[in-house]
Structure formats: structure tokens, C-alpha cells
Enzyme design. Structure first.
Site, PDB file in Angstrom:
ATOM      1  N   LYS A  43      25.844  33.943  38.246  1.00  0.00           N
ATOM      2  CA  LYS A  43      24.742  35.988  38.041  1.00  0.00           C
ATOM      3  C   LYS A  43      24.746  35.887  36.235  1.00  0.00           C
ATOM      4  O   LYS A  43      24.704  37.163  36.831  1.00  0.00           O
ATOM      5  CB  LYS A  43      26.661  36.446  38.750  1.00  0.00           C
ATOM      6  N   TYR A  79      39.187  32.446  35.404  1.00  0.00           N
ATOM      7  CA  TYR A  79      40.010  31.768  35.596  1.00  0.00           C
ATOM      8  C   TYR A  79      41.414  31.703  34.487  1.00  0.00           C
ATOM      9  O   TYR A  79      42.312  31.073  33.954  1.00  0.00           O
ATOM     10  CB  TYR A  79      40.099  30.565  36.220  1.00  0.00           C
ATOM     11  N   ASP A 119      24.987  35.259  44.872  1.00  0.00           N
ATOM     12  CA  ASP A 119      24.812  36.078  45.926  1.00  0.00           C
ATOM     13  C   ASP A 119      23.517  35.247  47.238  1.00  0.00           C
ATOM     14  O   ASP A 119      24.334  35.073  48.340  1.00  0.00           O
ATOM     15  CB  ASP A 119      25.242  37.659  45.963  1.00  0.00           C
ATOM     16  N   ASP A 147      34.848  28.588  43.307  1.00  0.00           N
ATOM     17  CA  ASP A 147      36.350  28.307  43.768  1.00  0.00           C
ATOM     18  C   ASP A 147      35.829  29.393  45.596  1.00  0.00           C
ATOM     19  O   ASP A 147      36.091  28.814  46.496  1.00  0.00           O
ATOM     20  CB  ASP A 147      37.211  29.498  43.675  1.00  0.00           C
TER      21      ASP A 147
END
Ligand code: NAI
Length: 335
Positions: free
Chosen positions: A173, A126, A206, A230
Site C-alpha cells: 500500500k 505486529y 486492496d 495475515d
């Protein structure tokens, strides 16, 4: 002395739900001097700047804002005013409590969902640093810094200690983004060492998404960089009744702006049917922030009682009431 609060109705369903929230907050009896400032997609386009000065000046004056959503054009146009506001005022922590409302039946009513998402609010993808290297080849920079990762981690652990939460799970991740998410995790681990009474865990994003759908009751406090926060926030909202329900706060050292997780919902804007629960609950978080703990509790229980009654609910949660009818019911319980 009244509390001064900047009210930013926003656009789309924003003005409908923001006015509803203002009515409910006023009905608690807390004396608030609202300073209303307009911020819409049209105003931003007309100003030719991502964040008009009058909005920032108002929040710098009042230090506290209650905000409706503002539309951001997709794939082009000006950058997100929401992201700009969070960066400009250094509202580094996005705090989103996700829990069920008693009285609202969902697919997950048989388990207890009570989690808080801490989303880093100022960097990651972002940062808006995108570049077309050559035609049809674009890079988007994912920015992760020690400063931002440490302060969101510290904020999350301090909250966990204060609110007697048992566990913080850092979502990442780092198996793929070894440097960026790796740094985020290192900062979270360092901060965790100072809070030995709180269990610290890590989970790949995930897997987090899958676990959340399968066993949402296992989550307590979740700490994550901006983009995962988000996406996981919307997923979590879906577990407890949808985007009409879940509130949020953007908090920094100096200012705080309270807003729902949802956007401007152009598909239902102007119809008077949007659910104002999420922004009303954001208003309750704001009352807590202002030290009006009793009023915040009364506002939450008035909303819960409307859900328990079941006959003044909006369409997104299975009812037929308008935004105004739901709000009238909340106000009746407060008076
Ligand atoms: P959205 O959250 O506006 O809507 C997604 C779905 O949820 C729609 O079907 C909508 O009708 C429903 N929904 C959302 N809030 C609701 C409410 N209070 N009551 C009943 N139903 C509700 O997400 P979308 O459509 O992806 O985004 C629309 C615009 O909002 C975009 O321009 C986006 O950039 C902007 N946005 C702004 C945010 C902010 O100002 N903080 C946050 C998220 C999106």
C-alpha cells in the site's frame, strides 16, 4: 536416529488436530521422537510471561516444531504468543501454499488455484508497539526495516527459483504508506534484479483482494509484509475450501515451526469435529524440511485420496465425519 520434533498441541481445537496430525505422520513410518510441550492461554496467564521458557528451550533443542493454534485475548490481555514465538526464534518467513485438493469441490473448482504466500513474520504492525498518547488517542507503530524486507524477499525469490515458479508479486500500500511500504518495495525490487528469469510484479493490497476473488488463477508467488499476509492468507484459504485446509511454515535460519493458518476455533473446540487437514499438510511440509520427501508425498496423497473418496470428510467441507474418522481414513491409506 529418530528426528526430534517439538509438538505444541496448543488450545481450542489445537490438541484435537495436533494429535490427528501426529498419528498421520507416524503412519508414514518416519521415525520421530516427539517432545510434547504444553502451551495454552491458561498456561500463559499463569506464567505471567508472554512466552514460557520451556517452549523456547524445547524448539532450540529440536530445531523443528509442529504447532497447533493458541488463543490470544482480543483488545487487552497478554500479547500474542504466536507473534512472540516467531520473533523470539527469528522465524522471519511465513510460507503458506494455497492450492485445491483434488476431490474437494468449491466455488472455484473450474479454475486452477496454486499460489504460495510469503508473509514477513517479525515486524510491521505486529511489532506490538502501541501507545496511548493521551486518553482516547492511540498510535500503533508500523515497523518496516531493510533487513527484514530484504531477507523475506530473498527467501521468496530463492523458493521461486527452486520450485520453478514463474512470477513473484509484491503486495503493498505504498501509494499511502510511501515510506514504510515504499522501503519494502525497494528491497523487493533490488532482490528481484538478481533473479531475471522470474517475472516481478507489484500490486496494491486492496486490488489484490479483489483480483483474488475475481481471478485467483493469475497468482503464483505473493510476497508481502506481515499484516497484509495475515489477511490475504485467510482470503486465499476461503478460495480452496476454508481454514481447515491451508497449511503453513514459520521458517528462520536456524529453526522452523509448522502450523496451520487457522486459529483455535473456540466455536467448535472440544466437539471432535475440527478438520485436521491443514495441520496434517503442515506436517507434510515438515517432513519435506526434514528431508523425508517420499513420506511427505505419501502423506499428501493419502489425504487427497480421502477427499477423492468423499465419505470421511469433516463438516466444514460438507461431510459428517469426526476428526478421528477422517484421521483413521488417512492412516488406512498410508498403511
Ligand atoms: P479461527 O481460525 O480460529 O476460526 C475462524 C473460523 O474457521 C471459525 O468458524 C472456525 O470454526 C473455523 N475453523 C478454523 N479452523 C478450522 C478447522 N481446522 N476445521 C474446521 N473449521 C475451522 O479464527 P478466530 O475465530 O478469528 O480466532 C480464534 C482464536 O485463535 C483467537 O484467539 C486468535 O487470536 C487465535 N489464532 C491463533 C493462531 C495461531 O495460533 N497461529 C492463528 C489465528 C488465530
Amino acid at each position: 536416529m529418530p528426528h526430534k520434533v517439538t509438538l505444541i498441541p496448543g488450545d481450542g481445537i489445537g490438541p484435537e488436530v495436533a494429535v490427528a496430525a501426529m498419528r498421520a505422520i507416524d503412519a508414514t513410518g518416519v521415525d520421530i521422537a516427539w517432545e510434547r510441550v504444553e502451551l495454552t492461554a491458561d498456561i500463559i496467564a499463569a506464567h505471567h510471561e508472554e512466552l514460557p521458557a520451556h517452549v523456547v528451550e524445547s524448539i532450540r533443542r529440536t530445531r523443528v516444531g509442529l504447532k497447533g493454534p493458541v488463543t490470544t485475548p482480543v483488545a487487552g490481555g497478554y500479547t500474542s504468543v504466536n507473534v512472540a514465538l516467531r520473533k523470539r526464534l527469528d522465524l522471519f518467513a511465513n510460507v503458506r501454499p494455497v492450492r485445491q485438493l483434488s476431490g474437494l469441490r468449491t466455488r472455484y473448482s473450474d479454475v486452477v488455484i496454486d499460489m504460495v504466500i510469503f508473509r514477513e513474520n517479525t515486524e510491521d504492525l505486529y511489532a506490538g508497539l502501541e501507545h496511548e498518547v493521551v486518553t482516547d488517542v492511540v498510535t500503533s507503530l508500523k515497523v518496516i526495516t531493510r533487513t527484514a524486507s530484504t531477507r523475506i524477499s530473498r527467501h521468496a525469490f530463492e523458493y521461486a527459483r527452486k520450485m520453478k515458479r514463474r512470477r513473484v508479486t509484491a503486495v503493498h500500500k505504498a501509494n499511502i504508506m510511501k515510506l514504510g511500504d515504499g522501503l519494502f518495495l525497494r528491497c523487493a525490487r533490488e532482490v528481484a534484479r538478481g533473479f531475471p528469469e522470474i517475472e516481478y510484479k507489484e500490486l496494491i493490497v486492496d486490488n489484490t483482494a479483489m483480483q483474488m476473488v475475481m481471478r485467483p488463477e493469475q497468482f503464483d508467488l505473493l510476497l508481502m509484509p506481515n499484516l497484509y499476509g495475515d489477511i490475504i492468507s485467510d482470503l486465499a484459504a476461503g478460495l480452496v475450501g476454508g481454514l481447515g485446509i491451508v497449511p503453513g511454515a514459520n521458517v528462520g535460519d536456524e529453526y522452523a515451526v509448522f502450523e496451520a493458518v487457522h486459529g483455535s476455533a473456540p466455536d467448535i473446540a472440544g466437539k471432535g469435529i475440527a478438520n485436521p487437514t491443514a495441520i496434517m499438510m503442515s506436517g507434510a511440509m515438515m517432513l519435506d524440511h526434514l528431508g523425508e520427501i517420499d513420506a511427505a508425498g505419501r502423506l499428501r496423497s493419502a489425504i487427497e485420496r480421502v477427499y477423492q473418496g468423499g465419505s470421511h470428510l469433516t463438516g466444514d467441507v460438507g461431510g459428517t465425519a469426526s476428526t478421528a474418522e477422517f484421521t483413521d481414513a488417512v492412516v488406512r491409506h498410508l498403511s
